[in-house]
Design a protein around this motif. Structure first.
Motif, PDB file in Angstrom:
ATOM      1  N   GLY A 225       6.479  20.864  23.391  1.00 51.86           N
ATOM      2  CA  GLY A 225       7.883  21.131  23.689  1.00 51.86           C
ATOM      3  C   GLY A 225       8.812  20.131  23.037  1.00 51.86           C
ATOM      4  O   GLY A 225       9.862  20.497  22.489  1.00 51.86           O
ATOM      5  N   VAL A 226       8.465  18.857  23.107  1.00 51.43           N
ATOM      6  CA  VAL A 226       9.287  17.829  22.482  1.00 51.43           C
ATOM      7  C   VAL A 226       9.359  18.054  20.973  1.00 51.43           C
ATOM      8  O   VAL A 226      10.426  17.922  20.354  1.00 51.43           O
ATOM      9  CB  VAL A 226       8.735  16.427  22.814  1.00 51.43           C
ATOM     10  N   ASN A 227       8.230  18.424  20.365  1.00 53.65           N
ATOM     11  CA  ASN A 227       8.220  18.709  18.927  1.00 53.65           C
ATOM     12  C   ASN A 227       9.091  19.911  18.579  1.00 53.65           C
ATOM     13  O   ASN A 227       9.575  20.019  17.441  1.00 53.65           O
ATOM     14  CB  ASN A 227       6.791  18.947  18.448  1.00 53.65           C
ATOM     15  N   ALA A 228       9.301  20.790  19.566  1.00 55.55           N
ATOM     16  CA  ALA A 228      10.162  21.955  19.351  1.00 55.55           C
ATOM     17  C   ALA A 228      11.624  21.667  19.706  1.00 55.55           C
ATOM     18  O   ALA A 228      12.460  22.569  19.677  1.00 55.55           O
ATOM     19  CB  ALA A 228       9.659  23.135  20.184  1.00 55.55           C
ATOM     20  N   GLY A 229      11.922  20.418  20.070  1.00 53.13           N
ATOM     21  CA  GLY A 229      13.297  20.030  20.341  1.00 53.13           C
ATOM     22  C   GLY A 229      13.706  20.076  21.796  1.00 53.13           C
ATOM     23  O   GLY A 229      14.894  19.899  22.106  1.00 53.13           O
ATOM     24  N   LEU A 230      12.753  20.294  22.717  1.00 51.53           N
ATOM     25  CA  LEU A 230      13.075  20.348  24.140  1.00 51.53           C
ATOM     26  C   LEU A 230      12.840  18.991  24.791  1.00 51.53           C
ATOM     27  O   LEU A 230      12.043  18.196  24.312  1.00 51.53           O
ATOM     28  CB  LEU A 230      12.230  21.417  24.831  1.00 51.53           C
ATOM     29  N   GLN A 231      13.526  18.746  25.890  1.00 49.58           N
ATOM     30  CA  GLN A 231      13.367  17.502  26.637  1.00 49.58           C
ATOM     31  C   GLN A 231      12.480  17.760  27.854  1.00 49.58           C
ATOM     32  O   GLN A 231      12.568  18.807  28.486  1.00 49.58           O
ATOM     33  CB  GLN A 231      14.725  16.970  27.081  1.00 49.58           C
ATOM     34  N   PRO A 232      11.627  16.785  28.217  1.00 50.39           N
ATOM     35  CA  PRO A 232      10.638  17.036  29.270  1.00 50.39           C
ATOM     36  C   PRO A 232      11.107  16.687  30.674  1.00 50.39           C
ATOM     37  O   PRO A 232      11.893  15.771  30.884  1.00 50.39           O
ATOM     38  CB  PRO A 232       9.475  16.127  28.866  1.00 50.39           C
ATOM     39  N   ARG A 233      10.592  17.435  31.641  1.00 51.65           N
ATOM     40  CA  ARG A 233      10.653  17.153  33.074  1.00 51.65           C
ATOM     41  C   ARG A 233       9.387  17.749  33.677  1.00 51.65           C
ATOM     42  O   ARG A 233       8.825  18.692  33.102  1.00 51.65           O
ATOM     43  CB  ARG A 233      11.918  17.747  33.713  1.00 51.65           C
ATOM     44  N   ALA A 248       4.568  12.035  33.777  1.00 48.80           N
ATOM     45  CA  ALA A 248       6.017  12.143  33.592  1.00 48.80           C
ATOM     46  C   ALA A 248       6.602  10.860  33.019  1.00 48.80           C
ATOM     47  O   ALA A 248       7.405  10.886  32.072  1.00 48.80           O
ATOM     48  CB  ALA A 248       6.686  12.487  34.923  1.00 48.80           C
ATOM     49  N   VAL A 249       6.195   9.732  33.573  1.00 50.78           N
ATOM     50  CA  VAL A 249       6.692   8.450  33.079  1.00 50.78           C
ATOM     51  C   VAL A 249       6.186   8.185  31.668  1.00 50.78           C
ATOM     52  O   VAL A 249       6.937   7.727  30.794  1.00 50.78           O
ATOM     53  CB  VAL A 249       6.278   7.322  34.037  1.00 50.78           C
ATOM     54  N   ALA A 256      10.654  13.458  37.522  1.00 46.49           N
ATOM     55  CA  ALA A 256       9.410  13.912  38.133  1.00 46.49           C
ATOM     56  C   ALA A 256       9.809  14.530  39.457  1.00 46.49           C
ATOM     57  O   ALA A 256      10.376  13.844  40.326  1.00 46.49           O
ATOM     58  CB  ALA A 256       8.454  12.746  38.347  1.00 46.49           C
ATOM     59  N   ASP A 257       9.549  15.806  39.637  1.00 40.22           N
ATOM     60  CA  ASP A 257      10.116  16.559  40.747  1.00 40.22           C
ATOM     61  C   ASP A 257       9.074  16.861  41.820  1.00 40.22           C
ATOM     62  O   ASP A 257       7.959  17.257  41.509  1.00 40.22           O
ATOM     63  CB  ASP A 257      10.716  17.864  40.236  1.00 40.22           C
ATOM     64  N   HIS A 258       9.464  16.686  43.051  1.00 40.25           N
ATOM     65  CA  HIS A 258       8.695  16.799  44.301  1.00 40.25           C
ATOM     66  C   HIS A 258       8.304  15.412  44.787  1.00 40.25           C
ATOM     67  O   HIS A 258       8.811  14.947  45.798  1.00 40.25           O
ATOM     68  CB  HIS A 258       7.482  17.724  44.194  1.00 40.25           C
ATOM     69  N   SER A 273      10.963   2.738  35.174  1.00 35.88           N
ATOM     70  CA  SER A 273      11.161   3.701  34.093  1.00 35.88           C
ATOM     71  C   SER A 273      12.534   4.345  34.237  1.00 35.88           C
ATOM     72  O   SER A 273      13.254   4.112  35.207  1.00 35.88           O
ATOM     73  CB  SER A 273      10.082   4.783  34.139  1.00 35.88           C
ATOM     74  N   SER A 274      12.866   5.178  33.272  1.00 37.39           N
ATOM     75  CA  SER A 274      14.116   5.946  33.337  1.00 37.39           C
ATOM     76  C   SER A 274      13.899   7.320  33.965  1.00 37.39           C
ATOM     77  O   SER A 274      14.830   8.128  34.015  1.00 37.39           O
ATOM     78  CB  SER A 274      14.701   6.114  31.933  1.00 37.39           C
ATOM     79  N   THR A 275      12.699   7.597  34.443  1.00 36.68           N
ATOM     80  CA  THR A 275      12.384   8.888  35.064  1.00 36.68           C
ATOM     81  C   THR A 275      12.906   8.922  36.494  1.00 36.68           C
ATOM     82  O   THR A 275      12.567   8.053  37.301  1.00 36.68           O
ATOM     83  CB  THR A 275      10.869   9.134  35.047  1.00 36.68           C
ATOM     84  N   VAL A 276      13.706   9.919  36.799  1.00 35.83           N
ATOM     85  CA  VAL A 276      14.282  10.073  38.133  1.00 35.83           C
ATOM     86  C   VAL A 276      13.272  10.770  39.042  1.00 35.83           C
ATOM     87  O   VAL A 276      12.599  11.724  38.630  1.00 35.83           O
ATOM     88  CB  VAL A 276      15.577  10.901  38.065  1.00 35.83           C
ATOM     89  N   ALA A 277      13.151  10.287  40.267  1.00 35.78           N
ATOM     90  CA  ALA A 277      12.341  10.976  41.277  1.00 35.78           C
ATOM     91  C   ALA A 277      13.225  12.005  41.963  1.00 35.78           C
ATOM     92  O   ALA A 277      14.104  11.647  42.756  1.00 35.78           O
ATOM     93  CB  ALA A 277      11.808   9.978  42.295  1.00 35.78           C
TER      94      ALA A 277
END
Length: 394
Positions: A225-233, A248-249, A256-258, A273-277
């Protein structure tokens, strides 16, 4: 361009610590602000407000930034109320392929219904839920695919979602469809499905949990997905302990959801990290699962967001005020922490700085409460306090 002065605000939540009382909420009392179609132009004391073309009297009520719902599944068909009743009454019977106890496999029932629905059926249902969100004060929201699980059905889900929001998420990796080989399905998601869906999505998501996708599969899908230009969650650690948060981190996911089942290492990883819970208390409410330990995350220094997780199986609500009340009552957040997480926290989970805040230059998205203070969102659960929202819902 028309300017509007909002005045006679008893309590204004700006989420800008440089304003007001210096807290995270940036509280101002006896406040006012001016906005036009594009941005907030001025914020300050009501007695020093500048002139504007129009005037909106808040009548001594509280005003908050519009809620930011960073996790919602609005493109679906079918009703799972019977599953909810069975779960609430403690039954564990199975009807066809549908488990009445919540698991990743319960998604398959909605997949079948969604595939059978027409585009207009899906569009009408999404429009109904989006209108509900507006009445609940949500001015920015994300929509995931994930109930199609074929190339054609995932594409049309994202096409319809993009009619309502720019925050669209490709979730072809929700579960492996019945009858599919997991390895072959991951290859499909990473290849033809991603290629067809990427033009209609901003984000890529993977359900990295028990009964869904493992760590290696999640990494491969996110990398594609990242290689296709999308951002991960990522969906992570909802159904039990697992590798989701660490993945996720590792991949730099926005959220990172849940985060229902977290080890000390998971908490440390999020805090550093910059990953939001992103916590989804509507899901725990609807499945009678343990609530996430928000207090532990906050005390460790992790960024926390609240979202509705609106979906037909495990959290069929569009009410952010309900999620705030649950976060305060069940997850031991303060009312201020819960409100920040449902506004600025959600914005951070979407990597946005123009929403979830009411300061100069921000989008003019806000809600007027039929209450003197934001605390009433938790203090008066179930009461319709949203008099707005105002601004452009996206």
């Amino acid at each position: 361009m028309t300017s509007t002065l909002v005045t006679d605000i008893r309590e204004l939540v700006t989420n800008d610590p440089s304003l007001g009382d210096g807290s995270a909420l940036g509280l101002l009392h006896d406040a006012a602000f001016v906005y036009d179609d594009n941005a907030v132009l001025w914020v300050g004391s009501a007695d020093s407000a500048p002139d504007a073309d129009e005037r909106l009297d808040a009548s001594g009520c509280a005003v908050i930034p519009g809620f930011v719902d960073s996790h919602a599944h609005l493109i679906f068909a079918g009703d799972r109320s019977a599953e909810f009743v069975s779960r609430m009454t403690g039954e564990r019977a199975t009807t066809g392929d549908e488990s009445t106890g919540y698991s990743a496999h319960g998604i398959q029932f909605t997949v079948q219904s969604t595939r059978e629905a027409t585009d207009e059926d899906l569009r009408r249902n999404a429009a109904r839920l989006v209108a509900e969100m507006a009445r609940q004060g949500i001015t920015t929201f994300e929509i995931k695919s994930g109930y199609g699980l074929t190339v054609g059905d995932e594409v049309r889900s994202l096409q319809i979602a993009s009619e309502f929001t720019g925050e669209t998420t490709f979730l072809g990796a929700h579960v492996v469809p019945h009858g599919s080989d997991p390895t072959a399905y991951v290859e499909l998601v990473c290849g033809p499905m991603l290629a067809a869906c990427a033009p209609y999505a901003r984000w890529i998501d993977v359900f990295c949990d028990q009964g869904a996708f493992d760590a290696d599969q999640a990494r491969a899908i996110v990398e594609a997905g990242v290689n296709a230009g999308l951002q991960p969650r990522l969906h992570a650690n909802q159904l039990g302990p697992g590798p989701g948060v660490q993945v996720a981190v590792e991949v730099g996911a926005a959220s990172a959801d849940h985060c229902t089942y977290l080890s000390p290492a998971d908490v440390d990883a999020l805090a550093n990290s910059s990953t939001v819970a992103t916590l989804l208390p509507g899901s725990e409410f609807s499945t009678r699962s343990p609530y996430p330990d928000a207090r532990r995350l906050l005390e460790a220094g992790a960024a926390v967001a609240l979202a509705t997780d609106c979906n037909p199986g495990s959290s069929f609500t569009t009410s952010m005020p309900l999620c705030i009340a649950l976060a305060v009552r069940e997850m031991h957040m303060t009312p201020a922490e819960a409100l920040w997480s449902a506004t600025a926290g959600g914005a951070q989970a979407l990597r946005r700085t123009d929403i979830g805040v009411l300061s100069v230059g921000a989008r003019p998205d806000f809600a007027v409460l039929d209450a003197p203070t934001f605390v009433h969102l938790a203090y008066r659960p179930g009461v319709p306090l949203i008099k707005g929202p105002f601004g452009r819902q996206v």
